[in-house]
Design a protein around this motif. Structure first.
Motif, PDB file in Angstrom:
ATOM      1  N   LEU A 101       0.831  -1.197   0.000  1.00  0.00           N
ATOM      2  CA  LEU A 101       0.000   0.000   0.000  1.00  0.00           C
ATOM      3  C   LEU A 101       0.871   1.255   0.000  1.00  0.00           C
ATOM      4  O   LEU A 101       0.789   2.076  -0.890  1.00  0.00           O
ATOM      5  CB  LEU A 101      -0.933  -0.007   1.216  1.00  0.00           C
ATOM      6  N   ASP A 102       1.727   1.384   1.012  1.00  0.00           N
ATOM      7  CA  ASP A 102       2.598   2.545   1.159  1.00  0.00           C
ATOM      8  C   ASP A 102       3.877   2.082   1.850  1.00  0.00           C
ATOM      9  O   ASP A 102       3.832   1.613   2.985  1.00  0.00           O
ATOM     10  CB  ASP A 102       1.892   3.623   1.997  1.00  0.00           C
ATOM     11  N   LYS A 103       4.997   2.204   1.157  1.00  0.00           N
ATOM     12  CA  LYS A 103       6.268   1.663   1.647  1.00  0.00           C
ATOM     13  C   LYS A 103       6.647   2.204   3.032  1.00  0.00           C
ATOM     14  O   LYS A 103       7.028   1.446   3.911  1.00  0.00           O
ATOM     15  CB  LYS A 103       7.381   1.940   0.644  1.00  0.00           C
ATOM     16  N   GLU A 104       6.514   3.511   3.239  1.00  0.00           N
ATOM     17  CA  GLU A 104       6.883   4.110   4.527  1.00  0.00           C
ATOM     18  C   GLU A 104       6.004   3.569   5.661  1.00  0.00           C
ATOM     19  O   GLU A 104       6.492   3.212   6.726  1.00  0.00           O
ATOM     20  CB  GLU A 104       6.753   5.632   4.450  1.00  0.00           C
ATOM     21  N   LEU A 105       4.695   3.478   5.418  1.00  0.00           N
ATOM     22  CA  LEU A 105       3.778   2.936   6.420  1.00  0.00           C
ATOM     23  C   LEU A 105       4.103   1.481   6.713  1.00  0.00           C
ATOM     24  O   LEU A 105       4.122   1.057   7.873  1.00  0.00           O
ATOM     25  CB  LEU A 105       2.328   3.080   5.948  1.00  0.00           C
ATOM     26  N   GLU A 106       4.375   0.706   5.675  1.00  0.00           N
ATOM     27  CA  GLU A 106       4.683  -0.714   5.859  1.00  0.00           C
ATOM     28  C   GLU A 106       5.948  -0.907   6.686  1.00  0.00           C
ATOM     29  O   GLU A 106       6.008  -1.791   7.547  1.00  0.00           O
ATOM     30  CB  GLU A 106       4.798  -1.400   4.506  1.00  0.00           C
ATOM     31  N   GLU A 107       6.954  -0.081   6.448  1.00  0.00           N
ATOM     32  CA  GLU A 107       8.187  -0.154   7.242  1.00  0.00           C
ATOM     33  C   GLU A 107       7.905   0.147   8.711  1.00  0.00           C
ATOM     34  O   GLU A 107       8.431  -0.517   9.606  1.00  0.00           O
ATOM     35  CB  GLU A 107       9.239   0.796   6.681  1.00  0.00           C
ATOM     36  N   LYS A 108       7.054   1.137   8.971  1.00  0.00           N
ATOM     37  CA  LYS A 108       6.673   1.468  10.353  1.00  0.00           C
ATOM     38  C   LYS A 108       5.927   0.312  10.995  1.00  0.00           C
ATOM     39  O   LYS A 108       6.162  -0.034  12.152  1.00  0.00           O
ATOM     40  CB  LYS A 108       5.814   2.728  10.387  1.00  0.00           C
ATOM     41  N   ILE A 109       4.988  -0.276  10.240  1.00  0.00           N
ATOM     42  CA  ILE A 109       4.201  -1.386  10.777  1.00  0.00           C
ATOM     43  C   ILE A 109       5.105  -2.553  11.151  1.00  0.00           C
ATOM     44  O   ILE A 109       5.005  -3.101  12.250  1.00  0.00           O
ATOM     45  CB  ILE A 109       3.105  -1.827   9.768  1.00  0.00           C
ATOM     46  N   ILE A 110       6.013  -2.934  10.256  1.00  0.00           N
ATOM     47  CA  ILE A 110       6.924  -4.043  10.563  1.00  0.00           C
ATOM     48  C   ILE A 110       7.814  -3.698  11.748  1.00  0.00           C
ATOM     49  O   ILE A 110       7.996  -4.515  12.654  1.00  0.00           O
ATOM     50  CB  ILE A 110       7.741  -4.454   9.324  1.00  0.00           C
ATOM     51  N   SER A 111       8.324  -2.487  11.779  1.00  0.00           N
ATOM     52  CA  SER A 111       9.180  -2.056  12.887  1.00  0.00           C
ATOM     53  C   SER A 111       8.458  -2.193  14.230  1.00  0.00           C
ATOM     54  O   SER A 111       9.025  -2.682  15.206  1.00  0.00           O
ATOM     55  CB  SER A 111       9.615  -0.604  12.659  1.00  0.00           C
ATOM     56  N   GLU A 112       7.201  -1.797  14.269  1.00  0.00           N
ATOM     57  CA  GLU A 112       6.439  -1.879  15.530  1.00  0.00           C
ATOM     58  C   GLU A 112       6.018  -3.311  15.845  1.00  0.00           C
ATOM     59  O   GLU A 112       6.036  -3.719  17.005  1.00  0.00           O
ATOM     60  CB  GLU A 112       5.223  -0.945  15.494  1.00  0.00           C
ATOM     61  N   LEU A 113       5.660  -4.091  14.818  1.00  0.00           N
ATOM     62  CA  LEU A 113       5.296  -5.490  15.070  1.00  0.00           C
ATOM     63  C   LEU A 113       6.478  -6.279  15.633  1.00  0.00           C
ATOM     64  O   LEU A 113       6.293  -7.154  16.480  1.00  0.00           O
ATOM     65  CB  LEU A 113       4.774  -6.154  13.791  1.00  0.00           C
TER      66      LEU A 113
END
Length: 148
Positions: A101-113
């Motif tokens: 969907l959005d690379k920056e958001l996905e990186e944040k999501i993985i980082s927090e998960l």
């Protein structure tokens, strides 16, 4: 008894050994490989088990944590599919995004998960096992909703 139902019962009883999963994205097929780097059993990672891994406290707690930790652009809309391995000790690792969907958001999501290590391991025949899990996230109106 139909053969497909019988096969389903066998999968439920014995589990499904998932070394990799093919996921279709439009016309493209993406191969999601089970990460075994921190698994308890390097030879066997399940995809379907009698008790699937779950976030302690439920998806509502995971959803609340993600929304507190990540600010989402209110213009973004869609779904993100995250795959991870949850080992027999409840540690989540090997996060992979399949639907983009959005690379920056996905990186944040993985980082927090990666930081949110509050999982219950999956169980097969009463024993905790390594399991690959799909975490489906809906992004809408600046919020993340966990759909599974």
């Amino acid at each position: 008894m139909k053969l497909s139902f019988l096969i389903f019962l066998i999968f439920i009883y014995y589990g499904v050994n998932a070394q990799s999963i093919s996921v279709k994205k439009g016309n493209e097929v993406i191969l999601v490989k089970a990460d075994k780097s921190e698994s308890c059993n390097k030879e066997l990672v399940f995809m379907i088990v009698e008790e699937m891994p779950s976030y302690k406290g439920g998806t509502e707690i995971l959803e609340k944590a993600l929304n507190e930790l990540i600010k989402v652009d209110s213009k973004l809309k869609g779904e993100i599919f995250v795959w991870a391995t949850i080992n027999c000790e409840g540690k989540a690792f090997g996060f992979q995004i399949v639907k983009f969907l959005d690379k920056e958001l996905e990186e944040k999501i993985i980082s927090e998960l990666v930081k949110l290590q509050n999982w219950e391991a999956g169980k097969q025949r009463g024993k905790k096992v390594d399991t690959i899990k799909n975490i489906r996230l809906n992004i809408r109106k600046g919020r993340i909703t966990v759909l599974n």
